[in-house]
Scaffold this motif. Structure first.
Motif, short mmCIF file in Angstrom:
data_model
loop_
_atom_site.label_atom_id
_atom_site.label_comp_id
_atom_site.label_asym_id
_atom_site.label_seq_id
_atom_site.Cartn_x
_atom_site.Cartn_y
_atom_site.Cartn_z
N GLU A 82 0.56 -1.25 0.08
CA GLU A 82 -0.37 -0.11 0.37
C GLU A 82 0.92 0.85 -0.37
N ILE A 83 0.83 2.02 -0.90
CA ILE A 83 1.29 3.40 -0.90
C ILE A 83 0.74 4.38 -0.61
N ARG A 84 1.03 5.98 -0.35
CA ARG A 84 -0.53 7.14 -0.12
C ARG A 84 0.95 7.80 0.19
N LYS A 85 0.30 9.26 -0.91
CA LYS A 85 1.01 10.19 -1.15
C LYS A 85 0.72 11.09 0.73
N VAL A 86 1.72 11.30 1.16
CA VAL A 86 1.25 12.33 2.13
C VAL A 86 2.91 12.95 2.99
N GLU A 87 2.30 14.13 2.59
CA GLU A 87 3.81 15.54 2.63
C GLU A 87 3.53 16.02 4.09
N LEU A 132 -1.55 1.59 -9.10
CA LEU A 132 -1.50 2.00 -10.60
C LEU A 132 -0.65 3.05 -10.44
N SER A 133 -1.44 3.77 -9.89
CA SER A 133 -0.81 4.94 -10.14
C SER A 133 0.29 5.59 -9.67
#
Length: 373
Positions: A5-10, A268-269
């Motif tokens: 799992e991957i999430r963009k977290v700034e 996929l992103s």
């Protein structure tokens, strides 16, 4: 199929981190976690480094996990066995762990003083903290960084913190080069992975350059999670620009789990995602060079491709390097500054890894500098 799992977290915003932690854990092994009463959170607490240095797991990531686990009715333990001989109470304080224990019903556990369980596997004798078996399950909470000896450090490497106290120095002594040390890490992972229910990687602010402690903090803005440590490491390392050939211990751990890299699923992103301008020049240089050398020539060439640590003018005479050296190759000179005996030095780079003042430089031979270019 293994999934990452991957999430963009700034930034380290707690509501966002809590939401991500809840979703990641639900995608892992929710039944096993549901049945567990006591959960050990195993962060990367290399030493007494404040969160802004990006050396240790950020306390906000751990706080998010603590909140989610307490909502589930779990008893939460938070523990590690930092490297070197640092004062653990001071490390708790500086890294933000003490603050968490004061604000939440969390037990801080010292993996160095909780008893030892001995295991032998594939010719490797492992001394591991008994805490791993006293907790029902463990969640491995690692940090995304480059590494001077191993090129990359993530989930698999963070499990080395299960080895108590100064026993770590003995492993560096017996396995001084990246290939042998990497095999030991792969064996360790295979021996404990059934006790670890999930792996979460703090890549929001990670590190490149002279990691794992003297590198450059980088805002990578990513949070990773997986039930498979080598799958997580493979994807994160690729994002940093490493090939599987450069991280042999991850390749060995994947093989042990029966995972083919092409089988690993992730959003996929992020299929073509690469972290920009990652400085890998000093990360695992010796192993990178040796991967291109025939086995019979490695013994001779290793002497030519020499990398050894030296004390720079940043030294504050804290003597952490002296205490951390597994072969006592560092002595105190007449002027009070540490002196590294290159004849005794085994090039494990423990002094470089543990120095809190970034005062240990790495000398490179001419051939090594050519490979860096």
């Amino acid at each position: 199929m293994p999934r990452v799992e991957i999430r963009k977290v700034e930034a380290y915003r707690l509501p966002e981190l809590r939401e991500a932690a809840r979703e990641f854990l639900a995608a892992g092994d929710p039944i096993r976690l549901k049945n567990a009463k006591t959960v050990l959170l195993k962060p990367n607490l290399l030493g007494g480094f404040p969160p802004e240095r990006a050396v240790t797991t950020h306390p906000a990531v751990l706080e998010a996990l603590i909140q989610v686990l307490l909502e589930m009715g779990k008893t939460v333990w938070l523990g590690d066995s930092p490297g070197g001989t640092g004062n653990l109470q001071e490390i708790w304080q500086v890294t933000g762990m003490q603050d968490l224990a004061e604000r939440y019903p969390v037990r801080l556990v010292n993996l160095s003083s909780s008893g030892v369980q001995e295991i032998e596997a594939d010719g490797v004798r492992l001394l591991l903290s008994k805490i791993l078996w006293q907790a029902d399950v463990t969640i491995n909470v690692c940090k995304l960084k480059t590494h001077g000896l191993m090129a990359f450090t993530g989930a698999v490497k963070n499990l080395f913190g299960l080895v108590p106290g100064l026993a770590k120095t003995e492993y560096h002594k017996h396995y001084p080069n990246s290939r042998d040390f990497g095999h030991m890490l792969a064996v360790l992972h295979a021996s404990v992975r059934h006790r670890v229910v999930y792996h979460l990687m703090d890549g929001i602010i990670g590190m490149d350059g002279a990691g794992p402690s003297a590198g450059r903090p980088r805002n990578f803005g990513l949070l990773f999670g997986s039930a498979s440590a080598p799958s997580l490491d493979y994807v994160a390392a690729r994002f940093m620009g490493f090939s599987l050939k450069q991280i042999e211990y991850v390749k060995e751990a994947l093989h042990e789990e029966g995972i083919i890299p092409s089988q690993i699923e992730y959003p996929l992103s992020f299929r073509d995602h690469r972290l920009p301008k990652v400085d890998r020049r000093t990360a695992g240089l010796q192993s990178r060079v040796m991967s291109h050398v025939p086995p019979r020539a490695r013994v001779v060439l290793r002497k030519i491709i020499d990398l050894y640590p030296y004390v720079t003018d940043k030294c504050q005479k804290c003597y952490v390097c002296v205490k951390s050296c597994p072969v006592q190759a560092i002595e105190t000179g007449e002027d009070g500054f540490p002196v590294i005996g290159t004849d005794k030095c085994i090039r494990c780079l423990c002094c470089h890894e543990m120095c809190p003042h970034q005062a240990i430089g790495i000398h490179k031979s001419l051939l090594s500098r050519l490979f860096v270019r």
